[in-house]
Design a protein around this motif. Sequence first.
Motif: not given
Length: 273
Positions: A9-11, A15-16, A43-46, A230-232
Amino acid sequence: MELAFESSTIALLIAGMALTGMIGGILAGLLGVGGGIVIVPVLFWVLKTFQISPDHASHLAVATSLATIIPTSISSMRAHAKRGTVDRDLLKLWGPAVFVGALIGGGLAKVVSGDALRTIFGVVGILVAVNMAIPKTLVISENLPSNGFVNRAIAAVIGVISSLMGIGGGTLSVPTLSAFSFPAHRAVGTAAALGFLIAVPGVAGFIYAGLGVKGLPPGSLGYVSLPAALIIAPVSYLCAPLGARLAHALDARNLKRAFAVFLAITAVRMLMS
């Protein structure tokens, strides 16, 4: 108590987030709009997909979007300052009021529900979409209001709404300045600086509002998801030049109309959710 996620799930979450940053960066470079107007709904839908409650997902999306705006606004502000397109007089006039408005907006996150945040985003998003779809720029006056209080009131409202929507300075301040016949290139350059003055107090307010809230994802600081930010942020930053290159190869008017349709559909979906 924080939510626990399995490694798979974290992966998928990573990705999301990367996909969110990529879409936000490309559209920001392609259309000259702040990435937040795209990052927040995606991001809300992810987050909702991974069973995070809609109320928390709304606050997390807005707060995390504001966090990603801080580095990009600094980079954009420096680039515009080198070209001399940051209007320092306007920044002195509007800046403090924008900062205070954004701080109020972030603080309101403690009492504003997720439904209210989505309503604000949806309504303002539709208005922005309509403004983008209209071929002729709306002009209210040939000059900015001469009254300092009126200017500061306009700036404060922009700060409050932008903070509650998780967007930077360009989405609301550029069309507002254009309506007062402010030079377009100086409006865009100054908006980059205003974005920083919105993001910093907005993030502070959302961090404060989210302290002690249960059910937030791992790595959350208040309502700011640090792993997501940090990803986005870097992905969005790296993808923005690709969008800018595409903008030169495609027809700008048709792109604006297409994005207006996309934004209107997104805004309506946010309202329906």
